[in-house]
Design an enzyme around this catalytic site. Structure first.
Site, short mmCIF file in Angstrom:
data_model
loop_
_atom_site.label_atom_id
_atom_site.label_comp_id
_atom_site.label_asym_id
_atom_site.label_seq_id
_atom_site.Cartn_x
_atom_site.Cartn_y
_atom_site.Cartn_z
N GLY A 101 -28.78 -3.69 14.39
CA GLY A 101 -29.24 -4.88 14.77
C GLY A 101 -30.60 -4.61 15.80
N GLY A 113 -33.13 -7.25 16.89
CA GLY A 113 -32.47 -8.46 17.50
C GLY A 113 -32.85 -8.57 18.95
N ASP A 165 -32.00 -1.61 11.31
CA ASP A 165 -32.17 -3.10 11.11
C ASP A 165 -32.61 -3.53 9.55
OD1 ASP A 165 -32.56 -5.47 13.51
OD2 ASP A 165 -33.21 -6.00 11.47
N ARG A 216 -34.78 -5.46 9.11
CA ARG A 216 -36.32 -5.59 9.39
C ARG A 216 -36.80 -4.66 10.20
NH1 ARG A 216 -36.77 -10.17 12.70
NH2 ARG A 216 -34.87 -9.43 13.48
N ILE A 255 -26.36 -2.75 7.11
CA ILE A 255 -25.11 -2.30 7.59
C ILE A 255 -23.90 -2.61 6.49
CG2 ILE A 255 -25.34 -2.46 9.93
CD1 ILE A 255 -23.72 -5.14 10.00
N TYR A 311 -18.80 -17.67 12.99
CA TYR A 311 -19.07 -16.87 13.83
C TYR A 311 -18.11 -16.46 14.85
CZ TYR A 311 -22.04 -15.04 17.74
OH TYR A 311 -22.56 -14.13 18.75
N LYS A 358 -16.01 -13.05 15.37
CA LYS A 358 -16.06 -12.31 16.42
C LYS A 358 -14.59 -12.04 16.88
CE LYS A 358 -20.53 -11.42 17.30
NZ LYS A 358 -21.05 -10.07 17.44
C1 AKB Z 1 -25.07 -18.33 19.74
O1 AKB Z 1 -25.37 -19.35 20.09
O2 AKB Z 1 -24.42 -18.15 18.28
C2 AKB Z 1 -24.79 -17.15 20.41
C3 AKB Z 1 -23.46 -17.08 21.30
C4 AKB Z 1 -23.36 -17.92 22.26
O3 AKB Z 1 -22.96 -16.09 20.93
N1 AKB Z 1 -26.09 -17.27 21.24
#
Ligand code: AKB
Length: 339
Positions: free
Chosen positions: A10, A13, A35, A37, A55, A154, A158
């Site tokens: 990444g 980024g 990456d 890109r 990845i 997300y 995580k």
């Molecule tokens: C998001 O907004 O998804 C990220 C984070 C808070 O991990 N910036």
């Protein structure tokens, strides 16, 4: 002694940009940047090697692993919270399958070379999930073990990858007869929203803060997608890079956690607007909450307790709210958008 070789996924980024710039200034490591890109020419020039690839391609990772001896991996590639909510399948593939591929690669590197591979993983305040504003207000500064009930793909990704990393560090192949000579030394940070003067995030839900700043610096009106009273923690990008490197360099025996909160400042969206208007008097912000994105931000804590990071490896942000803007963000965005 040959310079250490570090893999950064990444790399294109926001954190990747900052990290590569910083490592290039130090000059003591070889950076292999990966990456999907291509990196711009200036960033490429700061790397030992740049690779355009995915990845999710295990053959590519195997090839890279055969060609280099990585002592450290900064696995930064991710699909952020808003984008992962719109494309949950993609989010899961990149955030989870991609991380699994990198952990496998690290485990194989450690086995083959007979030494630990330090694996840095940026996690997020998105792992927290407060049920409503009343609980958010009462919770205050949230500790690592509290409120880990994320409401986004997300955040779920995580949180799971934090556990996956802990597993690879301590229990990987625990039934094998022979223990491996090296192992994955997994270390994670739960970052707040990050604000950089050099880059803009894409696909996040904390993006309202950097977007407000960059729009104001260009004299453009900003439609802010959260309410004025929205409060979550933020950090200036240079401190995020410092945090990653400090954790990477901390002696293993000092680390009582595999995952650490790190905080810096936590203004409301309105406090941000006032601060930005003081520097750019023509700032125009309309607060037009997008109720769905608002609900995500409302489930994130108003602040984090980062005392474990402070005690174990000396975390201390250089930038609080006022000096982050006055000394870093304002001068750099003015320079960036100068006609
Ligand atoms: C998001 O907004 O998804 C990220 C984070 C808070 O991990 N910036």
């Amino acid at each position: 002694m040959a310079a250490q070789t570090i893999l950064i996924t990444g790399a294109n980024g926001e954190i990747g940009h900052g990290l590569i710039e910083h490592l290039a200034q130090r000059g003591s490591v070889r950076v292999v940047a990966l990456d999907v890109r291509p990196l711009d020419a200036a960033l490429q020039a700061r790397c030992y090697r740049t690779v355009v690839g995915d990845i999710l391609d295990p053959a590519l990772l195997e090839r890279l692993s055969a060609e280099h001896e990585f002592s450290m991996i900064f696995h930064l590639a991710a699909v952020l919270s808003t984008k992962a909510e719109r494309q949950p399948g993609l989010g899961h593939r990149v955030n989870v399958d991609g991380t699994l591929n990198l952990l496998e690669m690290a485990a194989e590197e450690a086995r083959r070379n007979g030494r630990d591979v330090i694996f840095l993983f940026p996690s997020s305040i998105a792992v927290y999930g407060l049920p409503d504003l009343e609980h958010k207000r009462a919770a205050g500064r949230v500790r690592e073990a509290e409120w880990c009930e994320p409401r986004t793909m997300y955040g779920v990704n995580k949180l799971y990858c934090e556990q996956l990393g802990r597993y690879y560090a301590h229990y990987y192949r625990q039934l094998d007869q022979q223990t491996t000579a090296g192992r994955v030394d997994f270390r994670a940070l739960r970052f707040p929203g990050l604000i950089s003067a050099a880059t803009l995030p894409t696909g996040g839900t904390s993006d309202f803060a950097p977007e407000m700043l960059h729009q104001a610096a260009q004299g453009l009106r900003y439609h802010c997608f959260v309410r004025r009273d929205t409060r979550i923690p933020f950090m200036a990008m240079p401190d995020a890079i410092t945090a990653l490197l400090r954790l990477a360099e901390a002696p293993r025996e000092r680390l009582s956690h595999s995952v650490y909160n790190v905080g810096a400042f936590n203004p409301s969206a309105e406090e941000l607007e006032i601060l930005i208007r003081a520097a750019f008097p023509d700032t125009q912000v309309d607060f037009l909450p997008d109720l769905r994105r608002q609900a995500i931000v409302d489930s994130w804590p108003a602040d984090v307790d980062d005392s474990a990071a402070r005690t174990d490896w000396g975390w201390a942000p250089r930038f609080a709210l006022q000096n982050a803007f006055a000394d870093y963000l304002f001068p750099a965005v003015i320079e960036r958008y100068r006609p």
